[in-house]
Motif scaffolding. Structure first.
Motif, PDB file in Angstrom:
ATOM      1  N   PHE A 190      63.681  38.014 -12.151  1.00 53.00           N
ATOM      2  CA  PHE A 190      64.424  38.255 -11.118  1.00 53.00           C
ATOM      3  C   PHE A 190      65.220  37.078  -9.723  1.00 53.00           C
ATOM      4  CE2 PHE A 190      63.976  40.647  -6.550  1.00 53.00           C
ATOM      5  CZ  PHE A 190      64.818  41.307  -7.186  1.00 53.00           C
ATOM      6  N   ASN A 191      66.001  37.262  -9.188  1.00 53.61           N
ATOM      7  CA  ASN A 191      67.180  36.834  -7.980  1.00 53.61           C
ATOM      8  C   ASN A 191      66.975  35.555  -8.354  1.00 53.61           C
ATOM      9  OD1 ASN A 191      67.730  37.009  -5.560  1.00 53.61           O
ATOM     10  ND2 ASN A 191      66.350  37.699  -4.877  1.00 53.61           N
ATOM     11  N   ASP A 192      66.956  34.942  -9.636  1.00 53.26           N
ATOM     12  CA  ASP A 192      67.186  33.393 -10.209  1.00 53.26           C
ATOM     13  C   ASP A 192      66.136  32.529  -9.784  1.00 53.26           C
ATOM     14  OD1 ASP A 192      68.969  33.798 -11.760  1.00 53.26           O
ATOM     15  OD2 ASP A 192      70.957  33.769 -10.399  1.00 53.26           O
ATOM     16  N   VAL A 193      64.924  33.218  -9.561  1.00 56.86           N
ATOM     17  CA  VAL A 193      63.727  32.501  -9.197  1.00 56.86           C
ATOM     18  C   VAL A 193      63.058  30.631 -10.345  1.00 56.86           C
ATOM     19  CG1 VAL A 193      61.050  32.298  -8.287  1.00 56.86           C
ATOM     20  CG2 VAL A 193      62.908  33.908  -8.028  1.00 56.86           C
ATOM     21  N   LEU A 194      62.696  30.192 -10.143  1.00 61.22           N
ATOM     22  CA  LEU A 194      62.816  29.078 -11.020  1.00 61.22           C
ATOM     23  C   LEU A 194      61.703  29.706 -12.142  1.00 61.22           C
ATOM     24  CD1 LEU A 194      63.758  25.818  -9.691  1.00 61.22           C
ATOM     25  CD2 LEU A 194      64.495  26.521 -11.471  1.00 61.22           C
ATOM     26  N   MET A 195      61.417  29.044 -13.127  1.00 61.68           N
ATOM     27  CA  MET A 195      59.935  29.460 -13.746  1.00 61.68           C
ATOM     28  C   MET A 195      58.931  27.905 -13.359  1.00 61.68           C
ATOM     29  SD  MET A 195      59.937  32.111 -15.932  1.00 61.68           S
ATOM     30  CE  MET A 195      59.169  31.920 -16.867  1.00 61.68           C
TER      31      MET A 195
END
Length: 374
Positions: A22-27
């Motif tokens: 979600f929200n392009d959060v980094l893994m």
């Protein structure tokens, strides 16, 4: 794994894949720590490697929170006498008692039996007692010793027995009243903590070495879920997995987030060894207080099943914990190939069960049929 197989290969239902957070959060970044090497170089403090301590220190200095995961509650798994090697057992189950420090008692995790912690060995009266294995209580204790200023909480079945205890611990952690939360698999599912920077898995091996055909798949999912608690906002999270075998395929796949190759590998194994989703499984458990009765009953049952199902019958076999609450248990597994009619299989098993229960000696034995018992 079965659902993924049903969706992607058998197309029984639709398949939607989430490839981004979600929200392009980094893994989170996942690092494997080799415990064998750390012990050899004497870089361990208790159950913490130097890497784990470094990362914890950094997270706490930056006012971030950390989660430590150990899938076993209690303080230590086994209490053993150093002189004669005796360890206290549960009188009604085939397991040793687990030491719980906060109540100073030994407890059985199967039937709830408990006694006060012994001061001397029951067998030889020696006072030299040693505790082996570690649970969440011991990790909590060690964190308190290593970081005296940090506020540490614990979340497992023992601390969440009260009515609102679960909500209380979660809200304390959310409002940053706790710095470090130690817990079992309760922590893994669906909790969204904004400020967690570090997740530490204390020992990945006891999950991987579990005697079950789905142990690898389950460990993958569990580690993936736990690591998903780290870095859920702008900053990238960090996950440390402590293990004695960092080259293990599953751990390598967790570290690079590779579900697909895990799926392919596991499916190949299942295909070779005839397990679900290729074959269906039925587990038949026989329970009774009398050991010999269960033994004879299980042998009779398995023999009758073999006449119909031939080589697809496994067992009878005692499970790892063969006696629970004074009942001996014995398992028989039936594997059903894809082309075999399920209705006829069901009829055949029920017929054998009814003739089993019509024998006078076997009537008191409890028969439990469990379809797809995983």
């Amino acid at each position: 794994l079965e659902s993924y197989h049903n969706a992607t290969q058998l197309h029984k239902y639709g398949f939607v894949e989430l490839t981004r957070r979600f929200n392009d959060v980094l893994m989170p970044e996942i690092e494997l720590v080799d415990l064998k090497d750390k012990y050899k170089r004497k870089r361990m403090k208790g159950h913490f490697s130097d890497r784990m301590i470094e990362e914890l220190t950094e997270a706490l200095e930056n006012n971030n929170q950390a989660i430590l995961f150990q899938n076993r509650r209690g303080f230590s798994t086994i209490v053993e006498c150093k002189t004669c090697g005796h360890s206290p057992q549960c009188p009604s189950c085939d397991v040793s008692l687990t030491y719980h420090q906060y109540k100073n008692e030994l407890r059985c995790h199967y039937c709830g039996y408990k006694i006060a912690m012994q001061q001397a060995c029951f067998a030889c009266a020696s006072v030299e007692l040693d505790s082996k294995g570690f649970g969440t209580e011991q990790i909590e204790e060690e964190v308190k010793q290593l970081f005296p200023k940090a506020k540490v909480g614990r979340m497992d079945l023992d601390t969440t027995r009260g009515k609102y205890a679960y909500e209380k611990i979660i809200s304390e952690f959310e409002q940053q009243e706790l710095d470090v939360l130690v817990g079992t698999q309760m922590l893994t599912k669906g909790l969204d903590f904004r400020n967690v920077k570090l997740v530490g898995i204390m020992n990945a091996d006891n999950m991987l070495n579990f005697p079950d055909f789905r142990a690898h798949e389950r460990s993958y999912q569990l580690m993936q879920q736990v690591s998903g608690r780290a870095g859920r906002t702008k900053e990238r999270g960090k996950v440390l997995i402590q293990t004695y075998n960092p080259l293990h395929k599953i751990l390598q796949q967790v570290s690079v987030n590779d579900y697909e190759s895990m799926f392919k590998e596991q499916l190949e194994d299942r295909y070779n060894f005839k397990y679900p989703p290729i074959y269906r499984l039925i587990k038949i458990t026989l329970k009774h207080r009398d050991y010999n009765k269960v033994n004879d009953g299980a042998d009779w049952f398995a023999k009758s099943l073999r006449i119909t199902f031939k080589k697809h019958v496994l067992g009878p076999e005692f499970p790892p914990v063969s006696r629970i609450r004074n009942q001996y248990q014995k398992n028989i597994l039936i594997k059903i190939p894809e082309k075999q009619s399920l209705t006829k299989t069901k009829e055949a098993i029920l017929k054998i069960k009814n003739s089993f229960l019509s024998i006078k000696d076997f009537r008191p034995i409890r028969v439990v049929l469990n379809v797809d018992n995983y």
